[in-house]
Design a protein around this motif. Structure first.
Motif, mmCIF file in Angstrom:
data_model
loop_
_atom_site.group_PDB
_atom_site.id
_atom_site.type_symbol
_atom_site.label_atom_id
_atom_site.label_comp_id
_atom_site.label_asym_id
_atom_site.label_seq_id
_atom_site.Cartn_x
_atom_site.Cartn_y
_atom_site.Cartn_z
ATOM 1 N N SER A 26 0.432 -0.964 0.151
ATOM 2 C CA SER A 26 -0.065 -0.014 -0.134
ATOM 3 C C SER A 26 1.204 1.077 0.296
ATOM 4 N N ASP A 28 3.272 2.197 2.617
ATOM 5 C CA ASP A 28 3.552 2.380 3.970
ATOM 6 C C ASP A 28 4.541 1.805 3.868
ATOM 7 N N ASP A 30 8.838 1.352 5.416
ATOM 8 C CA ASP A 30 10.028 1.928 5.283
ATOM 9 C C ASP A 30 10.754 1.484 4.369
#
Length: 81
Positions: A26, A28, A30
């Motif tokens: 998605s 998100d 890192d």
């Protein structure tokens, strides 16, 4: 090609007709690693210098992931008589 999914799940290779690759994360995460299984094993063993993987995102996320892995014991007998 192994895919490290958010939440710590590794998605194994998928191939053949009717088995599409998983949808992209998605966004998100890192960091995103792209590598082969052999390179993943080498990376888990601490080999950060050899070619064969790409890292998109925060390099600190990779170091955090590797930091929670135990060092392997080369003298560990997987199979004993």
């Amino acid at each position: 090609l192994w895919v490290y999914q958010p939440g710590g799940r590794l998605t194994p290779p998928i191939g053949g007709p009717g088995n599409p690759p998983p949808p992209p994360a998605s966004g998100d995460a890192d960091a995103t690693l792209t590598l082969t299984k052999a390179r993943l094993i080498a990376l888990a063993g601490g080999d950060l210098e050899s070619p064969g993987f790409t890292l998109d995102g925060d390099p600190g996320a990779l170091h955090a992931l590797l930091g929670v892995l135990d060092k392997s014991d080369p003298g560990f007998n997987i199979v004993t008589p």
